[in-house]
Design a protein around this motif. Structure first.
Motif, PDB file in Angstrom:
ATOM      1  N   LEU A 256       0.811  -1.225   0.000  1.00  0.00           N
ATOM      2  CA  LEU A 256       0.000   0.000   0.000  1.00  0.00           C
ATOM      3  C   LEU A 256       0.841   1.270   0.000  1.00  0.00           C
ATOM      4  CD1 LEU A 256      -2.741  -1.080   2.585  1.00  0.00           C
ATOM      5  CD2 LEU A 256      -2.762  -1.327   0.104  1.00  0.00           C
ATOM      6  N   LYS A 257       1.890   1.267  -0.801  1.00  0.00           N
ATOM      7  CA  LYS A 257       2.735   2.457  -0.903  1.00  0.00           C
ATOM      8  C   LYS A 257       2.056   3.545  -1.737  1.00  0.00           C
ATOM      9  CE  LYS A 257       7.298   0.275  -0.719  1.00  0.00           C
ATOM     10  NZ  LYS A 257       6.778  -1.008  -0.232  1.00  0.00           N
ATOM     11  N   ARG A 258       2.409   4.759  -1.436  1.00  0.00           N
ATOM     12  CA  ARG A 258       2.045   5.859  -2.310  1.00  0.00           C
ATOM     13  C   ARG A 258       3.027   5.866  -3.473  1.00  0.00           C
ATOM     14  NH1 ARG A 258       0.725  11.541   0.305  1.00  0.00           N
ATOM     15  NH2 ARG A 258      -0.857  10.132   1.112  1.00  0.00           N
ATOM     16  N   VAL A 259       2.548   5.958  -4.697  1.00  0.00           N
ATOM     17  CA  VAL A 259       3.398   5.870  -5.882  1.00  0.00           C
ATOM     18  C   VAL A 259       3.280   7.155  -6.700  1.00  0.00           C
ATOM     19  CG1 VAL A 259       3.871   4.643  -8.033  1.00  0.00           C
ATOM     20  CG2 VAL A 259       3.210   3.356  -5.984  1.00  0.00           C
ATOM     21  N   ILE A 260       4.426   7.715  -7.040  1.00  0.00           N
ATOM     22  CA  ILE A 260       4.474   8.855  -7.962  1.00  0.00           C
ATOM     23  C   ILE A 260       4.850   8.308  -9.326  1.00  0.00           C
ATOM     24  CG2 ILE A 260       5.583  11.047  -8.501  1.00  0.00           C
ATOM     25  CD1 ILE A 260       6.167  11.354  -5.525  1.00  0.00           C
ATOM     26  N   ARG A 261       3.936   8.385 -10.267  1.00  0.00           N
ATOM     27  CA  ARG A 261       4.160   7.815 -11.594  1.00  0.00           C
ATOM     28  C   ARG A 261       4.980   8.757 -12.460  1.00  0.00           C
ATOM     29  NH1 ARG A 261      -1.014   6.893 -10.009  1.00  0.00           N
ATOM     30  NH2 ARG A 261      -1.731   4.720  -9.942  1.00  0.00           N
ATOM     31  N   PRO A 262       5.776   8.204 -13.360  1.00  0.00           N
ATOM     32  CA  PRO A 262       6.529   9.071 -14.282  1.00  0.00           C
ATOM     33  C   PRO A 262       5.585   9.737 -15.278  1.00  0.00           C
ATOM     34  CG  PRO A 262       6.808   6.752 -14.861  1.00  0.00           C
ATOM     35  CD  PRO A 262       6.063   6.778 -13.557  1.00  0.00           C
ATOM     36  N   SER A 263       5.928  10.964 -15.663  1.00  0.00           N
ATOM     37  CA  SER A 263       5.107  11.684 -16.638  1.00  0.00           C
ATOM     38  C   SER A 263       5.227  11.014 -17.996  1.00  0.00           C
ATOM     39  CB  SER A 263       5.557  13.140 -16.739  1.00  0.00           C
ATOM     40  OG  SER A 263       5.437  13.782 -15.486  1.00  0.00           O
ATOM     41  N   ALA A 264       4.125  10.971 -18.718  1.00  0.00           N
ATOM     42  CA  ALA A 264       4.106  10.297 -20.011  1.00  0.00           C
ATOM     43  C   ALA A 264       5.090  10.931 -20.987  1.00  0.00           C
ATOM     44  CB  ALA A 264       2.688  10.322 -20.577  1.00  0.00           C
ATOM     45  N   GLY A 265       5.150  12.240 -21.004  1.00  0.00           N
ATOM     46  CA  GLY A 265       6.050  12.913 -21.941  1.00  0.00           C
ATOM     47  C   GLY A 265       7.359  13.337 -21.318  1.00  0.00           C
ATOM     48  N   GLY A 266       7.673  12.813 -20.128  1.00  0.00           N
ATOM     49  CA  GLY A 266       8.884  13.234 -19.430  1.00  0.00           C
ATOM     50  C   GLY A 266       8.632  14.477 -18.595  1.00  0.00           C
ATOM     51  N   THR A 267       9.504  14.754 -17.669  1.00  0.00           N
ATOM     52  CA  THR A 267       9.352  15.888 -16.762  1.00  0.00           C
ATOM     53  C   THR A 267      10.298  17.008 -17.164  1.00  0.00           C
ATOM     54  OG1 THR A 267       8.781  14.390 -14.945  1.00  0.00           O
ATOM     55  CG2 THR A 267       9.431  16.631 -14.356  1.00  0.00           C
ATOM     56  N   ASP A 268       9.754  18.210 -17.270  1.00  0.00           N
ATOM     57  CA  ASP A 268      10.568  19.380 -17.562  1.00  0.00           C
ATOM     58  C   ASP A 268      11.029  19.974 -16.222  1.00  0.00           C
ATOM     59  OD1 ASP A 268      11.811  21.643 -18.450  1.00  0.00           O
ATOM     60  OD2 ASP A 268       9.983  22.645 -19.166  1.00  0.00           O
ATOM     61  N   PHE A 269      12.249  19.672 -15.837  1.00  0.00           N
ATOM     62  CA  PHE A 269      12.729  20.111 -14.531  1.00  0.00           C
ATOM     63  C   PHE A 269      13.095  21.589 -14.509  1.00  0.00           C
ATOM     64  CE2 PHE A 269      13.668  15.507 -14.428  1.00  0.00           C
ATOM     65  CZ  PHE A 269      12.912  15.177 -13.317  1.00  0.00           C
ATOM     66  N   THR A 270      13.145  22.225 -15.664  1.00  0.00           N
ATOM     67  CA  THR A 270      13.428  23.656 -15.689  1.00  0.00           C
ATOM     68  C   THR A 270      12.180  24.488 -15.394  1.00  0.00           C
ATOM     69  OG1 THR A 270      13.022  23.833 -18.080  1.00  0.00           O
ATOM     70  CG2 THR A 270      15.267  23.286 -17.372  1.00  0.00           C
ATOM     71  N   ALA A 271      11.001  23.857 -15.449  1.00  0.00           N
ATOM     72  CA  ALA A 271       9.756  24.577 -15.195  1.00  0.00           C
ATOM     73  C   ALA A 271       9.542  24.747 -13.691  1.00  0.00           C
ATOM     74  CB  ALA A 271       8.589  23.822 -15.823  1.00  0.00           C
ATOM     75  N   ASP A 272       8.654  25.651 -13.335  1.00  0.00           N
ATOM     76  CA  ASP A 272       8.291  25.864 -11.933  1.00  0.00           C
ATOM     77  C   ASP A 272       7.675  24.569 -11.391  1.00  0.00           C
ATOM     78  OD1 ASP A 272       7.253  26.575  -9.486  1.00  0.00           O
ATOM     79  OD2 ASP A 272       6.225  28.368 -10.205  1.00  0.00           O
ATOM     80  N   PRO A 273       8.255  23.965 -10.360  1.00  0.00           N
ATOM     81  CA  PRO A 273       7.722  22.687  -9.881  1.00  0.00           C
ATOM     82  C   PRO A 273       6.405  22.804  -9.134  1.00  0.00           C
ATOM     83  CG  PRO A 273       9.517  23.411  -8.468  1.00  0.00           C
ATOM     84  CD  PRO A 273       9.464  24.376  -9.623  1.00  0.00           C
TER      85      PRO A 273
END
Length: 293
Positions: A256-273
């Motif tokens: 029963l872990k909380r899971v953070i799924r990867p973004s389908a198109g990838g994550t833009d880490f330069t954007a405001d999180p």
């Protein structure tokens, strides 16, 4: 006087010693071995295995190393969560200071200067949220009756992170977890950058066990973290293979872990999180208390 001059000339024509004629020895630089970072220390893998990345020896983490990292993270979590939010912010700001001081090391590893700048700024940004996130996500709730009803955020606990490559990606998944009082076990994609970042953590007042970094193969160590009963959340941001992400999510469901799924198109880490990376790793505790008359 003539004898003295003659003697001087004779001394000047003596041949050089054999030792002076020998070529100077060539110094060999010390080759760095990139180790694991567990409990504030830098051990080799308990298996003794290594692999080569760009000519460097890198520790290949095993299942036992993953278990050791979880033990270290669990032991550190109560103390880290019990520290004041202001103190956690100070520590994270210190990490930014040390990263600024060691920027040349990351440049030597091929990290662009603008990415180092962005990683430093991201750490400062999260440090500033340390004592404000509770005000935004918590508060007093209106209820019908003579009660106080207060909601307050609490850390989820131990977070296993399958991290993306790159310095900014690493900072962007570690910082929101630790600033909110969680401890982390990180599987790193870029081992040289990740272990160099671990050296920054080790010299930045971060208590041992708050951040643990493992290097090696995701497919080998991630399943053990996904199914580990003492891991409370699983961040799959760095998993690019959809099949592996699905397997890890199914393994996490058993506990029963909380899971953070990867973004389908990838994550833009330069954007405001935004606040989501922090709020996703918080639990809300609600307290009822009767009002006095």
């Amino acid at each position: 006087m003539a004898a003295r001059v003659a003697g001087t000339a004779w001394r000047r024509t003596l041949p050089k010693s054999t030792k002076a004629m020998e070529p100077a020895p060539v110094r060999l630089s010390v080759r760095k071995t990139y180790k694991l970072y567990i409990g504030g220390k830098f051990p080799r893998s308990e298996s003794g295995r290594t692999f080569v990345v760009d000519g460097d020896n890198v520790a290949l983490a095993s299942r036992k190393d993953a278990r050791d990292a979880v033990v270290a993270a669990r032991a550190a979590q109560p103390g880290w969560a019990g520290a004041t939010a202001y103190n956690r912010g100070q520590v994270l700001y210190r990490v930014a200071e040390m990263l600024e001081a060691r920027r040349d090391e990351f440049a030597a590893l091929g990290v662009p200067a603008d990415e180092v700048d962005a990683a430093i700024d991201r750490l400062v940004w999260y440090a500033g949220w340390s004592d404000k996130i509770a005000q935004v996500t918590g508060g007093a709730n209106p209820v019908a009756g003579p009660f106080f009803n207060i909601s307050a955020p609490e850390p989820t606990g131990v977070v296993a992170v399958v991290a993306p490559a790159g310095l900014l990606g690493l900072v962007s998944v570690i910082a929101p977890a630790v600033v909110t009082g969680n401890t982390t076990v990180v599987l790193a994609a870029g081992p040289q950058v990740a272990v160099t970042l671990a050296e920054v953590f080790a010299t930045s007042d971060v208590p041992g066990g708050v951040v643990n970094i493992l290097t090696g193969k995701y497919a080998e160590t991630a399943p053990w973290l996904a199914s580990h009963a003492d891991v409370n959340a699983l961040d799959l941001t760095g998993v690019e293979q959809r099949e592996l992400a699905g397997e890890l999510e199914r393994a996490a469901a058993g506990t029963l872990k909380r899971v953070i799924r990867p973004s389908a198109g990838g994550t833009d880490f330069t954007a405001d999180p935004g606040l989501r990376p922090m709020t996703t790793l918080l639990e809300t505790k609600t307290v009822w208390h009767p009002k006095g008359y």
